[in-house]
Design a protein around this motif. Structure first.
Motif, mmCIF file in Angstrom:
data_model
loop_
_atom_site.group_PDB
_atom_site.id
_atom_site.type_symbol
_atom_site.label_atom_id
_atom_site.label_comp_id
_atom_site.label_asym_id
_atom_site.label_seq_id
_atom_site.Cartn_x
_atom_site.Cartn_y
_atom_site.Cartn_z
ATOM 1 N N ARG A 49 -70.519 3.361 -0.366
ATOM 2 C CA ARG A 49 -69.077 3.162 0.231
ATOM 3 C C ARG A 49 -68.625 3.441 0.157
ATOM 4 N NH1 ARG A 49 -68.106 -0.771 -4.898
ATOM 5 N NH2 ARG A 49 -67.518 0.808 -6.038
ATOM 6 N N ASP A 82 -64.849 -4.980 -9.979
ATOM 7 C CA ASP A 82 -66.055 -4.400 -9.024
ATOM 8 C C ASP A 82 -67.026 -3.795 -9.652
ATOM 9 O OD1 ASP A 82 -67.035 -2.724 -6.488
ATOM 10 O OD2 ASP A 82 -66.140 -0.870 -8.584
ATOM 11 N N GLU A 141 -75.377 6.035 4.128
ATOM 12 C CA GLU A 141 -73.649 6.498 4.541
ATOM 13 C C GLU A 141 -73.283 6.552 5.617
ATOM 14 O OE1 GLU A 141 -72.360 10.659 2.037
ATOM 15 O OE2 GLU A 141 -74.580 10.537 1.836
ATOM 16 N N ILE A 193 -76.009 2.970 -2.768
ATOM 17 C CA ILE A 193 -74.689 2.225 -1.832
ATOM 18 C C ILE A 193 -73.746 3.506 -1.829
ATOM 19 C CG2 ILE A 193 -73.909 0.348 -0.715
ATOM 20 C CD1 ILE A 193 -75.654 -1.411 -3.072
ATOM 21 N N TRP A 238 -74.944 1.773 -7.938
ATOM 22 C CA TRP A 238 -73.441 1.386 -7.210
ATOM 23 C C TRP A 238 -72.266 2.466 -7.318
ATOM 24 C CZ3 TRP A 238 -72.760 -3.960 -6.251
ATOM 25 C CH2 TRP A 238 -71.405 -4.128 -6.263
ATOM 26 N N GLN A 252 -72.936 -4.022 1.878
ATOM 27 C CA GLN A 252 -73.872 -3.354 0.104
ATOM 28 C C GLN A 252 -74.953 -5.362 -0.396
ATOM 29 O OE1 GLN A 252 -69.971 -2.155 -2.604
ATOM 30 N NE2 GLN A 252 -70.697 -4.747 -3.533
ATOM 31 N N GLU A 253 -74.179 -6.214 0.065
ATOM 32 C CA GLU A 253 -75.436 -7.146 -0.638
ATOM 33 C C GLU A 253 -76.682 -7.132 0.167
ATOM 34 O OE1 GLU A 253 -74.932 -9.902 -2.943
ATOM 35 O OE2 GLU A 253 -73.708 -8.244 -2.864
ATOM 36 N N LEU A 309 -68.139 -3.981 5.024
ATOM 37 C CA LEU A 309 -68.407 -2.653 3.461
ATOM 38 C C LEU A 309 -69.323 -3.939 2.557
ATOM 39 C CD1 LEU A 309 -69.487 -0.753 1.974
ATOM 40 C CD2 LEU A 309 -67.138 -0.894 0.779
ATOM 41 N N ALA A 310 -68.706 -4.906 2.044
ATOM 42 C CA ALA A 310 -69.275 -6.121 0.635
ATOM 43 C C ALA A 310 -71.015 -7.191 1.491
ATOM 44 C CB ALA A 310 -68.435 -7.202 0.988
ATOM 45 N N LEU A 325 -70.355 4.892 4.088
ATOM 46 C CA LEU A 325 -70.604 3.283 4.327
ATOM 47 C C LEU A 325 -69.552 2.733 5.488
ATOM 48 C CD1 LEU A 325 -73.125 3.200 5.238
ATOM 49 C CD2 LEU A 325 -73.166 1.255 2.752
ATOM 50 N N ILE A 383 -78.250 -4.451 1.174
ATOM 51 C CA ILE A 383 -78.825 -3.399 1.130
ATOM 52 C C ILE A 383 -79.624 -3.803 -0.910
ATOM 53 C CG2 ILE A 383 -78.869 -1.322 -0.370
ATOM 54 C CD1 ILE A 383 -76.926 -0.595 2.063
ATOM 55 N N LEU A 384 -79.042 -4.623 -1.719
ATOM 56 C CA LEU A 384 -79.669 -3.983 -2.977
ATOM 57 C C LEU A 384 -80.693 -5.476 -2.931
ATOM 58 C CD1 LEU A 384 -76.005 -5.490 -4.657
ATOM 59 C CD2 LEU A 384 -77.873 -3.701 -5.317
#
Length: 504
Positions: free
Chosen positions: A402, A455, A375, A400, A434, A418-419, A414-415, A405, A421-422
């Motif tokens: 979001r 999404d 976060e 994640i 997610w 997010q990628e 963010l996007a 974050l 972290i994945l």
């Protein structure tokens, strides 16, 4: 945080027609990845208690070493040869490199004895198998028709409405979340009882996820001269560490965690109410800080009580486990299958929760899953160490988160994060949730937006998707179940699935 010591190498990227130069570049890359990855893994190894994480931890270290390099030119050079462009190496870093090297070595007529051995199929897909096993250990078995699990947050009425709990399971929920920021152990115990009863009646397993509240920083008491006043960029207000005081007609609002104010300095950004109101610290005052508004909607914003506060560029001297969390853990350790760790930021934070769980239930602590909720910027920076500390001791996952974050990082980042972290979690073979605002319009109003359907489809890249409560939550579970089933025929993690297209 452990770091890799050497500077990124400059690969001698060849012209596309020169396979010898391309092979040499791959061999140099492999040597760098193996040496730096081994060095990092040896730093982690003394703390790894679960033997099953040794393979994952080594692959994770290799991946971090690989991603220190800018590989874009190399990827472009590999593609015309029909070789892996290394873009899906997360679960199998060295096997992917070795497969590309072996094939290119055959093109160049190199003696196979001088090259790394081509990996056997079992080694090549081992990381995928481990990730699936870990996802089962954390979230339980998936539904027969889809890979990704569905988690749903229970509302307060779930403590009195058994049919709601039962219907959530029959519609497709695999995990039910109880938020410790709401209700009490009395309601939580009723919810858990309903979940176990619904499992027995339906024959469907369901994991119980308890989310610790953590040090959620919120606005407190408000003093303002004009109750209708809205703030606009350029306006000032006081954020007080204690009881707010009237200050020449200027609004003043307190903070529920006064110690957070002590870490602020001039120029630090402050965001309130999920980023609706942005400000920076203009000056330090005896009672707190003077903030200058930098961001509002065109109609302005009103200061309100009980709204979240974020300090994205300030490392706050706060414990991730509050007194309330420690009290809640007495109940959670007995009843939870998964513990969600809010606002965890460092490996030391993770170690403390593990110790607290061991004190309450030594035997269960080894099998109780922990989910680290990412976060804050600090949690992102320390993600490798958080993963190693968590996954090397017990079943472990990452959420994640979001909402916070996005405010902490800035919505535009963010996007991207997010990628990343994945990718890191797949490399460590750690399952991911997610979360935040998935199908939120649908759950609240009964009608989804076009963007949130897209999404939800992208959530196929995770192992679990979280829905929040709402009057239309059963419809949201049903639609999410359908979207995920359809998307798994098109996408598996980062890999497109080339099923036959029938739309034309």
């Amino acid at each position: 945080m452990q770091t890799l010591t050497s500077e990124p190498i400059q690969l001698p990227i060849p012209e596309l027609a020169n396979p010898e130069d391309l092979l040499n570049a791959l061999l140099k890359l492999r040597e760098t990845v193996e040496n730096e990855g081994r060095e990092l893994f040896e730093q982690w190894r003394p703390g790894i208690q679960r033997r099953s994480f040794l393979i994952s931890g080594l692959n994770f270290a290799y991946y971090l070493a690989l991603r220190r390099q800018d590989l874009r030119d190399l990827q472009m050079a590999l593609t015309p040869w029909g070789l892996s462009s290394l873009g899906r190496s997360e679960a199998r870093v060295l096997p992917n490199l070795d497969a590309a090297i072996a094939t290119l070595g055959a093109v160049c007529n190199r003696d196979p004895a001088t090259l790394p051995k081509r990996p056997p199929l079992r080694a090549f897909f081992r990381g995928d198998r481990i990730l699936n096993y870990r996802a089962r250990a954390v979230f339980g078995s998936p539904s027969p028709s889809r890979r990704v699990r569905i988690m749903v947050t229970l509302p307060t009425e779930a403590a009195e409405d058994y049919e709601l709990v039962r219907n959530l399971l029959t519609q497709g929920a695999n995990c039910l979340r109880i938020n410790c920021a709401h209700d009490t152990p009395v309601e939580w115990e009723k919810m858990v009882g309903f979940i176990r009863r619904a499992e027995a009646e339906t024959g469907q397993s369901c994991k119980v996820y308890f989310d610790l509240s953590g040090p959620k920083i919120r606005t407190g008491k408000l003093i303002e001269a004009d109750k209708k006043k809205r703030l606009f960029p350029g306006d000032h207000f006081v954020l007080s560490a204690n009881k707010p005081k009237s200050k020449k007609g200027m609004p003043s609002i307190s903070c529920t965690l006064p110690e957070a104010i002590a870490g602020l300095k001039e120029g630090d950004p402050v965001w309130i109410d999920d980023g609706k109101l942005g400000a920076i610290v203009d000056s330090i005052l005896p009672e707190g800080v003077l903030l200058r508004v930098t961001h509002t909607r065109p109609k302005g914003e009103k200061l309100k009580t009980d709204k979240g506060i974020n300090f994205p560029e300030t490392v706050l001297p706060l414990s991730s486990l509050t007194d309330k969390d420690l009290q809640d853990l007495d109940f959670v350790a007995k009843h939870a299958d998964i513990v969600g760790y809010s606002f965890v930021q460092t490996a030391e934070d993770m170690r403390r929760l593990q110790q607290e769980l061991s004190l309450r239930s030594p035997e269960k602590a080894r099998t109780l899953a922990i989910v680290a909720k990412i976060e804050t910027q600090e949690a992102v920076r320390n993600l490798p160490e958080l993963i190693v500390q968590g996954a090397s001791k017990q079943p472990f996952g990452v959420m994640i988160a979001r909402g916070d974050l996005a405010v902490e990082l800035g919505f535009q980042r963010l996007a991207e994060i997010q990628e990343e972290i994945l990718w890191l979690c797949e490399a460590a073979q750690v399952p991911v949730i997610w979360a935040t605002q998935v199908l939120e319009s649908l759950a609240k109003t009964g009608i989804p937006s076009r963007a949130e359907i897209t999404d939800a489809a992208m959530a196929e890249r995770a192992e679990c998707v979280m829905l929040n409560k709402g009057p239309f939550i059963l419809e949201a579970v049903q639609i999410l179940d359908d979207v995920l089933m359809r998307m798994q025929a098109h996408q598996s993690k980062k890999t497109p699935q080339l099923r036959a297209l029938r739309s034309w």
